[in-house]
Design a protein around this motif. Structure first.
Motif, PDB file in Angstrom:
ATOM      1  N   ASN A  58      56.280  52.970  41.618  1.00  0.00           N
ATOM      2  CA  ASN A  58      57.459  53.851  41.656  1.00  0.00           C
ATOM      3  C   ASN A  58      58.753  53.077  41.415  1.00  0.00           C
ATOM      4  OD1 ASN A  58      55.888  56.119  42.187  1.00  0.00           O
ATOM      5  ND2 ASN A  58      55.953  55.741  44.391  1.00  0.00           N
ATOM      6  N   ALA A  59      58.726  51.752  41.553  1.00  0.00           N
ATOM      7  CA  ALA A  59      59.917  50.940  41.335  1.00  0.00           C
ATOM      8  C   ALA A  59      60.207  50.741  39.843  1.00  0.00           C
ATOM      9  CB  ALA A  59      59.756  49.578  42.016  1.00  0.00           C
ATOM     10  N   ILE A  60      59.271  51.098  38.996  1.00  0.00           N
ATOM     11  CA  ILE A  60      59.454  50.962  37.547  1.00  0.00           C
ATOM     12  C   ILE A  60      59.912  52.322  37.022  1.00  0.00           C
ATOM     13  CG2 ILE A  60      58.373  50.310  35.368  1.00  0.00           C
ATOM     14  CD1 ILE A  60      56.271  48.811  37.021  1.00  0.00           C
ATOM     15  N   SER A  61      61.203  52.494  36.860  1.00  0.00           N
ATOM     16  CA  SER A  61      61.733  53.812  36.484  1.00  0.00           C
ATOM     17  C   SER A  61      61.743  54.052  34.977  1.00  0.00           C
ATOM     18  CB  SER A  61      63.150  53.976  37.045  1.00  0.00           C
ATOM     19  OG  SER A  61      64.003  52.982  36.507  1.00  0.00           O
ATOM     20  N   ASP A  62      61.741  52.998  34.171  1.00  0.00           N
ATOM     21  CA  ASP A  62      61.809  53.159  32.719  1.00  0.00           C
ATOM     22  C   ASP A  62      60.451  53.409  32.073  1.00  0.00           C
ATOM     23  OD1 ASP A  62      64.533  52.860  32.715  1.00  0.00           O
ATOM     24  OD2 ASP A  62      64.488  50.716  32.265  1.00  0.00           O
ATOM     25  N   PHE A  63      59.377  53.267  32.830  1.00  0.00           N
ATOM     26  CA  PHE A  63      58.029  53.442  32.296  1.00  0.00           C
ATOM     27  C   PHE A  63      57.218  54.330  33.234  1.00  0.00           C
ATOM     28  CE2 PHE A  63      59.483  49.536  30.401  1.00  0.00           C
ATOM     29  CZ  PHE A  63      59.002  49.599  29.118  1.00  0.00           C
ATOM     30  N   GLU A  64      56.269  55.028  32.642  1.00  0.00           N
ATOM     31  CA  GLU A  64      55.332  55.843  33.411  1.00  0.00           C
ATOM     32  C   GLU A  64      53.978  55.147  33.382  1.00  0.00           C
ATOM     33  OE1 GLU A  64      53.044  60.143  33.085  1.00  0.00           O
ATOM     34  OE2 GLU A  64      54.739  59.719  31.770  1.00  0.00           O
ATOM     35  N   VAL A  65      53.440  54.853  34.551  1.00  0.00           N
ATOM     36  CA  VAL A  65      52.123  54.216  34.638  1.00  0.00           C
ATOM     37  C   VAL A  65      51.068  55.295  34.401  1.00  0.00           C
ATOM     38  CG1 VAL A  65      50.521  52.931  36.102  1.00  0.00           C
ATOM     39  CG2 VAL A  65      52.975  52.446  36.215  1.00  0.00           C
ATOM     40  N   ILE A  66      50.261  55.112  33.340  1.00  0.00           N
ATOM     41  CA  ILE A  66      49.256  56.128  33.019  1.00  0.00           C
ATOM     42  C   ILE A  66      47.839  55.679  33.364  1.00  0.00           C
ATOM     43  CG2 ILE A  66      50.599  57.317  31.266  1.00  0.00           C
ATOM     44  CD1 ILE A  66      49.179  55.695  29.145  1.00  0.00           C
ATOM     45  N   ASN A  67      47.664  54.378  33.610  1.00  0.00           N
ATOM     46  CA  ASN A  67      46.333  53.882  33.972  1.00  0.00           C
ATOM     47  C   ASN A  67      46.465  52.568  34.735  1.00  0.00           C
ATOM     48  OD1 ASN A  67      43.563  53.676  34.136  1.00  0.00           O
ATOM     49  ND2 ASN A  67      43.300  52.879  32.078  1.00  0.00           N
ATOM     50  N   GLU A  68      45.580  52.370  35.684  1.00  0.00           N
ATOM     51  CA  GLU A  68      45.532  51.121  36.453  1.00  0.00           C
ATOM     52  C   GLU A  68      44.077  50.667  36.484  1.00  0.00           C
ATOM     53  OE1 GLU A  68      46.193  49.731  41.060  1.00  0.00           O
ATOM     54  OE2 GLU A  68      47.441  51.347  40.275  1.00  0.00           O
ATOM     55  N   LYS A  69      43.826  49.447  36.004  1.00  0.00           N
ATOM     56  CA  LYS A  69      42.459  48.930  35.928  1.00  0.00           C
ATOM     57  C   LYS A  69      42.389  47.615  36.689  1.00  0.00           C
ATOM     58  CE  LYS A  69      40.274  46.970  32.157  1.00  0.00           C
ATOM     59  NZ  LYS A  69      39.940  46.928  30.746  1.00  0.00           N
ATOM     60  N   VAL A  70      41.343  47.437  37.491  1.00  0.00           N
ATOM     61  CA  VAL A  70      41.167  46.220  38.288  1.00  0.00           C
ATOM     62  C   VAL A  70      39.920  45.492  37.806  1.00  0.00           C
ATOM     63  CG1 VAL A  70      40.810  45.305  40.608  1.00  0.00           C
ATOM     64  CG2 VAL A  70      42.247  47.322  40.285  1.00  0.00           C
ATOM     65  N   GLU A  71      40.067  44.191  37.522  1.00  0.00           N
ATOM     66  CA  GLU A  71      38.937  43.339  37.131  1.00  0.00           C
ATOM     67  C   GLU A  71      38.870  42.175  38.116  1.00  0.00           C
ATOM     68  OE1 GLU A  71      39.737  42.056  33.156  1.00  0.00           O
ATOM     69  OE2 GLU A  71      39.585  44.079  32.323  1.00  0.00           O
ATOM     70  N   ILE A  72      37.700  41.975  38.722  1.00  0.00           N
ATOM     71  CA  ILE A  72      37.526  40.887  39.695  1.00  0.00           C
ATOM     72  C   ILE A  72      36.428  39.963  39.195  1.00  0.00           C
ATOM     73  CG2 ILE A  72      36.870  40.307  42.061  1.00  0.00           C
ATOM     74  CD1 ILE A  72      38.020  43.013  42.903  1.00  0.00           C
ATOM     75  N   GLU A  73      36.705  38.655  39.251  1.00  0.00           N
ATOM     76  CA  GLU A  73      35.730  37.649  38.817  1.00  0.00           C
ATOM     77  C   GLU A  73      35.703  36.522  39.856  1.00  0.00           C
ATOM     78  OE1 GLU A  73      34.999  34.501  35.141  1.00  0.00           O
ATOM     79  OE2 GLU A  73      36.799  35.717  35.192  1.00  0.00           O
ATOM     80  N   THR A  74      34.516  36.179  40.297  1.00  0.00           N
ATOM     81  CA  THR A  74      34.345  35.083  41.244  1.00  0.00           C
ATOM     82  C   THR A  74      33.642  33.930  40.540  1.00  0.00           C
ATOM     83  OG1 THR A  74      34.153  36.666  43.049  1.00  0.00           O
ATOM     84  CG2 THR A  74      33.423  34.426  43.500  1.00  0.00           C
ATOM     85  N   VAL A  75      34.198  32.726  40.688  1.00  0.00           N
ATOM     86  CA  VAL A  75      33.646  31.537  40.038  1.00  0.00           C
ATOM     87  C   VAL A  75      33.114  30.602  41.115  1.00  0.00           C
ATOM     88  CG1 VAL A  75      34.160  29.568  38.560  1.00  0.00           C
ATOM     89  CG2 VAL A  75      35.299  31.755  38.148  1.00  0.00           C
ATOM     90  N   HIS A  76      31.808  30.287  41.006  1.00  0.00           N
ATOM     91  CA  HIS A  76      31.172  29.342  41.928  1.00  0.00           C
ATOM     92  C   HIS A  76      30.880  28.067  41.158  1.00  0.00           C
ATOM     93  CE1 HIS A  76      30.469  32.329  45.078  1.00  0.00           C
ATOM     94  NE2 HIS A  76      30.167  33.175  44.113  1.00  0.00           N
ATOM     95  N   LYS A  77      31.491  26.957  41.597  1.00  0.00           N
ATOM     96  CA  LYS A  77      31.204  25.651  40.998  1.00  0.00           C
ATOM     97  C   LYS A  77      30.565  24.777  42.063  1.00  0.00           C
ATOM     98  CE  LYS A  77      34.834  25.659  37.547  1.00  0.00           C
ATOM     99  NZ  LYS A  77      36.030  24.997  37.037  1.00  0.00           N
ATOM    100  N   GLU A  78      29.703  23.894  41.607  1.00  0.00           N
ATOM    101  CA  GLU A  78      28.991  23.027  42.538  1.00  0.00           C
ATOM    102  C   GLU A  78      29.969  22.100  43.250  1.00  0.00           C
ATOM    103  OE1 GLU A  78      25.508  19.731  42.190  1.00  0.00           O
ATOM    104  OE2 GLU A  78      25.387  21.475  40.881  1.00  0.00           O
ATOM    105  N   ASN A  79      29.797  21.954  44.559  1.00  0.00           N
ATOM    106  CA  ASN A  79      30.603  21.077  45.425  1.00  0.00           C
ATOM    107  C   ASN A  79      32.084  21.471  45.470  1.00  0.00           C
ATOM    108  OD1 ASN A  79      28.312  19.548  45.999  1.00  0.00           O
ATOM    109  ND2 ASN A  79      28.667  18.199  44.253  1.00  0.00           N
ATOM    110  N   GLU A  80      32.410  22.732  45.169  1.00  0.00           N
ATOM    111  CA  GLU A  80      33.788  23.200  45.243  1.00  0.00           C
ATOM    112  C   GLU A  80      33.828  24.538  45.968  1.00  0.00           C
ATOM    113  OE1 GLU A  80      35.956  23.380  41.606  1.00  0.00           O
ATOM    114  OE2 GLU A  80      35.377  21.374  40.984  1.00  0.00           O
ATOM    115  N   ILE A  81      34.995  24.862  46.488  1.00  0.00           N
ATOM    116  CA  ILE A  81      35.196  26.154  47.130  1.00  0.00           C
ATOM    117  C   ILE A  81      35.204  27.225  46.036  1.00  0.00           C
ATOM    118  CG2 ILE A  81      36.819  27.543  48.470  1.00  0.00           C
ATOM    119  CD1 ILE A  81      37.851  24.909  49.688  1.00  0.00           C
ATOM    120  N   PRO A  82      34.449  28.300  46.186  1.00  0.00           N
ATOM    121  CA  PRO A  82      34.458  29.354  45.167  1.00  0.00           C
ATOM    122  C   PRO A  82      35.850  29.994  45.052  1.00  0.00           C
ATOM    123  CG  PRO A  82      32.849  29.831  46.899  1.00  0.00           C
ATOM    124  CD  PRO A  82      33.548  28.591  47.280  1.00  0.00           C
TER     125      PRO A  82
END
Length: 176
Positions: A58-82
């Motif tokens: 609602n703080a964006i007055s000059d544009f109308e939001v017509i779609n919101e898409k969420v993409e989540i990706e988790t990366v697991h590497k050996e000996n590191e915090i994911p």
């Protein structure tokens, strides 16, 4: 890029836990009134240690939001915090033409503490100025090119007529 180096150093040193980096970007800086704009917010941090919420659209007055898409990706590497990357893509269309603005906004997220309690956090993200052209702009541009081509044609015709005239005079001079 420097944000990632700082992020890596803090993860290795375990000085800040959990840490979330928020970045934003847009796909175009100038569009036509009928085109859509993609505004992307990317949250990066320790896996399962934060939950992204997004922005106040609602703080964006000059544009109308017509779609919101969420993409989540988790990366697991050996000996590191994911690590987890959460990308929220807002598809927006302009409400009018001219110089429009996406203001500085607060990107909200929650840190997940022990016992699954959520601690609200927010980070300021930069604003953008976007130029939105209407259909008259295209007509003016096409009109300018038509005029330029017409002037070039007239110059070509003048040069060709002068060449023929000079050639005819030269032939008449040689006959005398």
């Amino acid at each position: 890029m420097i944000k990632y180096y700082i992020f890596l150093i803090m993860i290795i040193a375990n000085t800040l836990y959990p840490l979330v980096i928020v970045e934003e970007k847009i796909n175009k800086k100038s569009i036509y009134i009928w085109q859509k704009l993609e505004y992307t917010i990317n949250y990066t941090g320790d896996a399962d240690k934060f939950k992204a919420e997004g922005i106040n659209t609602n703080a964006i007055s000059d544009f109308e939001v017509i779609n919101e898409k969420v993409e989540i990706e988790t990366v697991h590497k050996e000996n590191e915090i994911p690590t987890m990357s959460c990308k929220i893509i807002y598809t927006m269309k302009p409400v009018r033409s001219g110089k429009l603005k996406i203001p500085e906004l607060e990107a909200r997220y929650y840190n997940v503490e022990s016992g699954n309690s959520l601690v609200p956090k927010e980070q300021m993200i930069g604003g953008y100025n976007i130029r939105v052209f209407n259909s008259w702009f295209i007509l003016i541009m096409v009109g300018q090119w038509v005029i330029i081509i017409f002037i070039a044609f007239l110059i070509y015709k003048f040069i060709r007529d002068q060449y023929k005239f000079n050639k005819k005079n030269f032939e008449n001079k040689n006959k005398e």
